[in-house]
Scaffold this active site. Sequence first.
Site, PDB file in Angstrom:
ATOM      1  N   CYS A 134      67.550 -36.392 -29.493  1.00 10.24           N
ATOM      2  CA  CYS A 134      66.173 -35.887 -29.465  1.00 10.24           C
ATOM      3  C   CYS A 134      65.524 -36.078 -28.102  1.00 10.24           C
ATOM      4  CB  CYS A 134      65.366 -36.606 -30.540  1.00 10.24           C
ATOM      5  SG  CYS A 134      63.598 -36.261 -30.482  1.00 10.24           S
TER       6      CYS A 134
ATOM      7  N   TYR B 130      61.826 -24.724 -27.854  1.00 17.12           N
ATOM      8  CA  TYR B 130      61.824 -24.686 -29.318  1.00 17.12           C
ATOM      9  C   TYR B 130      61.154 -23.426 -29.839  1.00 17.12           C
ATOM     10  CZ  TYR B 130      63.525 -29.470 -29.668  1.00 17.12           C
ATOM     11  OH  TYR B 130      64.307 -30.597 -29.605  1.00 17.12           O
TER      12      TYR B 130
END
Length: 328
Positions: A41, A172
Amino acid sequence: MSTETPPKEFERAPNHFTDRVGSPDWPLEAGRYRLVVSRACPWASRAVIVRRLLGLESALSMAVADPIQDERSWRFTLDPDGRDPVLGIRYLGEAYYAREPEYDGGISVPAIVDVPSGKLVSNDYPEITLNLEIDWAPLHRDGAPDLYPEPLRDEIDEVNDAVFREVNNGVYMAGFATRQRSYERVAHRLFERLDALEERLTDGRYLVGDTITEADIRLWVTLVRFDAVYHGHFKCNRRKLAEYPALWAYARDLFQTPGFGDTVNFDHITRHYYQVHRNINPTGIVPIGPDLRLWLTPHGREDLGGRPFGDGTPPGPVPPGETVPPIG
């Protein structure tokens, strides 16, 4: 007025738990808190890098979750018996529910957990690194760099805001777009910002000032994942990072700086993105490239001057148990 349905865009949910260590409810104490991360992440990677640069390893322990989530999200299957040895839990969500039993939101990393109570303190990723840099200062190592110098904070915040909107979150928004117009809009904004950053970094070694700051950390965690996952998996493919001379050299410069590359696990990164996002990659096949050895090639950024750690010093060796697989 047009009756066309507006294009959908990916929206990141706000963080629900925003407390700070060092507040009256959560006093600063060495050894009291645990940082839970995934090396896959980028938001968690910020905290891993800052913790290492500031020498907080002995004051703030770290749990690394499996990069592959299941229906209950982040799990501790990398640890013996699938249970975090300090918190004694199998899933990060258990710390969320210990704090708020009726919580029904997402389970995200990074997370700071209070070890004695087992309760989540914060999942506020933009503030966790600032908390470590400011409120945890009494526990910083000797020679820790100033990653958020007060005279430069306004400029750092301005850079961070643009980088978040169009780069960190932009990849994203492109990757999870479900309509062509929406995808094209955010993808163009992403590369316009990368073009501007390329120009900014052509003559300056770092984003703000002549030392590594919070701004560099926030940009770099996206750059280090760019060619490996965002270029192909998220369709951010107008250019590879390696096709930007200044940005690619800048990224390699930081990768080869203690505290950056020695926190990166490319296996965790690629397996997470390609195997978890089955709506984008239904087969779960993980690609074999790019060639990671290129991260170790000379970058030439020393010619621009700068002092990576300012008046401080590099961090020491990676603590036992926290090493990542070497490249090569």
